[in-house]
Motif scaffolding. Structure first.
Motif, PDB file in Angstrom:
ATOM      1  N   PRO A  69       0.833  -1.210   0.000  1.00 16.99           N
ATOM      2  CA  PRO A  69       0.000   0.000   0.000  1.00 16.99           C
ATOM      3  C   PRO A  69       0.865   1.257   0.000  1.00 16.99           C
ATOM      4  O   PRO A  69       2.016   1.257   0.449  1.00 16.99           O
ATOM      5  N   ILE A  70       0.265   2.309  -0.511  1.00 14.67           N
ATOM      6  CA  ILE A  70       0.946   3.610  -0.546  1.00 14.67           C
ATOM      7  C   ILE A  70      -0.098   4.687  -0.270  1.00 14.67           C
ATOM      8  O   ILE A  70      -1.249   4.567  -0.683  1.00 14.67           O
ATOM      9  N   GLU A  71       0.312   5.721   0.438  1.00 12.96           N
ATOM     10  CA  GLU A  71      -0.590   6.820   0.789  1.00 12.96           C
ATOM     11  C   GLU A  71       0.171   8.125   0.630  1.00 12.96           C
ATOM     12  O   GLU A  71       1.275   8.269   1.154  1.00 12.96           O
ATOM     13  N   VAL A  72      -0.403   9.054  -0.115  1.00 13.74           N
ATOM     14  CA  VAL A  72       0.236  10.352  -0.364  1.00 13.74           C
ATOM     15  C   VAL A  72      -0.726  11.443   0.077  1.00 13.74           C
ATOM     16  O   VAL A  72      -1.871  11.485  -0.360  1.00 13.74           O
ATOM     17  N   ARG A  73      -0.250  12.319   0.952  1.00 12.86           N
ATOM     18  CA  ARG A  73      -1.049  13.469   1.390  1.00 12.86           C
ATOM     19  C   ARG A  73      -0.382  14.721   0.809  1.00 12.86           C
ATOM     20  O   ARG A  73       0.740  15.057   1.148  1.00 12.86           O
ATOM     21  N   LEU A  74      -1.124  15.368  -0.107  1.00 17.03           N
ATOM     22  CA  LEU A  74      -0.610  16.580  -0.752  1.00 17.03           C
ATOM     23  C   LEU A  74      -1.318  17.791  -0.161  1.00 17.03           C
ATOM     24  O   LEU A  74      -2.539  17.888  -0.219  1.00 17.03           O
ATOM     25  N   ALA A  75      -0.537  18.686   0.404  1.00 14.93           N
ATOM     26  CA  ALA A  75      -1.078  19.874   1.062  1.00 14.93           C
ATOM     27  C   ALA A  75      -0.487  21.116   0.413  1.00 14.93           C
ATOM     28  O   ALA A  75       0.722  21.326   0.477  1.00 14.93           O
ATOM     29  N   PRO A  76      -1.324  21.942  -0.234  1.00 13.88           N
ATOM     30  CA  PRO A  76      -0.803  23.159  -0.861  1.00 13.88           C
ATOM     31  C   PRO A  76      -0.301  24.122   0.210  1.00 13.88           C
ATOM     32  O   PRO A  76      -1.016  24.453   1.147  1.00 13.88           O
ATOM     33  N   GLY A  77       0.924  24.521   0.090  1.00 14.46           N
ATOM     34  CA  GLY A  77       1.504  25.466   1.041  1.00 14.46           C
ATOM     35  C   GLY A  77       1.814  24.854   2.397  1.00 14.46           C
ATOM     36  O   GLY A  77       2.343  25.521   3.268  1.00 14.46           O
ATOM     37  N   GLY A  78       1.502  23.597   2.578  1.00 16.93           N
ATOM     38  CA  GLY A  78       1.763  22.931   3.848  1.00 16.93           C
ATOM     39  C   GLY A  78       2.757  21.817   3.657  1.00 16.93           C
ATOM     40  O   GLY A  78       3.455  21.738   2.658  1.00 16.93           O
ATOM     41  N   GLU A  79       2.810  20.930   4.620  1.00 14.35           N
ATOM     42  CA  GLU A  79       3.758  19.827   4.538  1.00 14.35           C
ATOM     43  C   GLU A  79       3.077  18.606   3.936  1.00 14.35           C
ATOM     44  O   GLU A  79       2.170  18.028   4.522  1.00 14.35           O
ATOM     45  N   SER A  80       3.540  18.216   2.777  1.00 16.41           N
ATOM     46  CA  SER A  80       3.035  17.015   2.122  1.00 16.41           C
ATOM     47  C   SER A  80       3.849  15.828   2.624  1.00 16.41           C
ATOM     48  O   SER A  80       4.998  15.969   3.031  1.00 16.41           O
ATOM     49  N   ALA A  81       3.239  14.645   2.605  1.00 13.31           N
ATOM     50  CA  ALA A  81       3.913  13.468   3.158  1.00 13.31           C
ATOM     51  C   ALA A  81       3.501  12.221   2.396  1.00 13.31           C
ATOM     52  O   ALA A  81       2.507  12.213   1.666  1.00 13.31           O
ATOM     53  N   MET A  82       4.292  11.175   2.584  1.00 11.32           N
ATOM     54  CA  MET A  82       3.990   9.891   1.968  1.00 11.32           C
ATOM     55  C   MET A  82       4.253   8.780   2.978  1.00 11.32           C
ATOM     56  O   MET A  82       5.201   8.862   3.769  1.00 11.32           O
ATOM     57  N   ARG A  83       3.380   7.771   2.953  1.00 11.42           N
ATOM     58  CA  ARG A  83       3.571   6.550   3.743  1.00 11.42           C
ATOM     59  C   ARG A  83       3.477   5.389   2.763  1.00 11.42           C
ATOM     60  O   ARG A  83       2.681   5.423   1.833  1.00 11.42           O
ATOM     61  N   TRP A  84       4.285   4.365   2.974  1.00 15.96           N
ATOM     62  CA  TRP A  84       4.291   3.228   2.063  1.00 15.96           C
ATOM     63  C   TRP A  84       4.884   2.010   2.758  1.00 15.96           C
ATOM     64  O   TRP A  84       5.371   2.101   3.872  1.00 15.96           O
ATOM     65  N   GLY A  85       4.819   0.899   2.068  1.00 13.08           N
ATOM     66  CA  GLY A  85       5.358  -0.356   2.581  1.00 13.08           C
ATOM     67  C   GLY A  85       4.301  -1.136   3.348  1.00 13.08           C
ATOM     68  O   GLY A  85       3.193  -0.673   3.577  1.00 13.08           O
ATOM     69  N   ALA A  86       4.671  -2.365   3.732  1.00  9.83           N
ATOM     70  CA  ALA A  86       3.756  -3.207   4.501  1.00  9.83           C
ATOM     71  C   ALA A  86       3.284  -2.441   5.724  1.00  9.83           C
ATOM     72  O   ALA A  86       4.088  -1.840   6.448  1.00  9.83           O
ATOM     73  N   ASP A  87       1.991  -2.396   5.924  1.00 13.00           N
ATOM     74  CA  ASP A  87       1.375  -1.670   7.049  1.00 13.00           C
ATOM     75  C   ASP A  87       1.728  -0.179   7.063  1.00 13.00           C
ATOM     76  O   ASP A  87       1.685   0.462   8.111  1.00 13.00           O
ATOM     77  N   LEU A  88       2.113   0.340   5.907  1.00 16.74           N
ATOM     78  CA  LEU A  88       2.480   1.770   5.770  1.00 16.74           C
ATOM     79  C   LEU A  88       3.520   2.190   6.809  1.00 16.74           C
ATOM     80  O   LEU A  88       3.474   3.279   7.362  1.00 16.74           O
ATOM     81  N   HIS A  89       4.509   1.309   7.066  1.00 16.63           N
ATOM     82  CA  HIS A  89       5.505   1.588   8.104  1.00 16.63           C
ATOM     83  C   HIS A  89       6.555   2.612   7.690  1.00 16.63           C
ATOM     84  O   HIS A  89       7.226   3.193   8.540  1.00 16.63           O
ATOM     85  N   CYS A  90       6.712   2.860   6.398  1.00 14.32           N
ATOM     86  CA  CYS A  90       7.665   3.874   5.936  1.00 14.32           C
ATOM     87  C   CYS A  90       6.961   5.227   5.888  1.00 14.32           C
ATOM     88  O   CYS A  90       5.813   5.324   5.456  1.00 14.32           O
TER      89      CYS A  90
END
Length: 151
Positions: A69-90
Motif C-alpha cells: 500500500p501507498i498513501e500520499v497526502r498533498l497539502a498546498p503550502g503545507g507539509e506534504s507526506a507519503m507513507r508506504w510499505g507493509a502496514d504503511l511503516h515507511c
C-alpha cells in the motif's frame, strides 16, 4: 480597378453590398465558433490540476517481488507526506522537486525505507494518478503504482 460603388451600375450595387454583408456574417460566425471551441478546450489544457488531498493506492516493487500500500497526502503550502510499505511503516516528507508533480522524498523513517524522488503522472481520470519512485542515487524507477482519491 476601383471598388467605388459610385461607378458600379445601381443594380449591381445592392448585390455587392449583400455579398459583403454575407461575407462579414460568415467571418463573424467563424470567429464565434473558434471562440467557443477555444473556451471549451483551453481550460482543460491550461488550468493546473488540483491535486491537494489524500491519495491511496498500491505500488509494485519488481526487484523485491512485492506489492504494497501507498498513501500520499498533498497539502498546498503545507507539509506534504507519503507513507508506504507493509502496514504503511515507511514515512517521509514530500518537498517540491522543481517540476510540477515532482517531489523530493526526504526525512524518511522506517526499516528498509529510503529517500528518493516521487513523480506523479496524471491520468484521464482527475481522481487518479500514476506514481513513480526513484531511490536516491539510482537512475531507474524503483517502484510504480496508481493512487486515487475519493471523487
Amino acid at each position: 480597378m476601383s471598388d467605388d460603388l459610385a461607378t458600379v451600375p445601381s443594380g449591381r450595387r445592392s448585390g455587392l453590398k449583400r455579398g459583403r454583408v454575407l461575407a462579414f456574417a460568415a467571418l463573424a460566425a467563424l470567429a464565434c465558433l473558434l471562440a467557443v471551441g477555444a473556451a471549451l478546450w483551453w481550460p482543460q489544457a491550461s488550468e493546473p490540476r488540483v491535486v491537494a488531498g489524500l491519495w491511496r493506492g498500491t505500488a509494485d516493487h519488481p526487484a523485491a517481488g512485492r506489492v504494497f500500500p501507498i498513501e500520499v497526502r498533498l497539502a498546498p503550502g503545507g507539509e506534504s507526506a507519503m507513507r508506504w510499505g507493509a502496514d504503511l511503516h515507511c514515512r517521509g516528507v514530500l518537498s517540491p522537486g522543481g517540476h510540477e508533480l515532482s517531489f523530493a522524498l526526504d526525512r524518511v523513517n522506517g526499516k528498509e525505507c529510503y529517500p528518493g524522488v516521487v513523480t506523479l503522472v496524471p491520468t484521464e481520470d482527475p481522481n487518479q494518478m500514476d506514481i513513480k519512485v526513484q531511490r536516491s542515487g539510482d537512475s531507474t524507477v524503483t517502484y510504480t503504482g496508481r493512487i486515487a482519491r475519493p471523487s
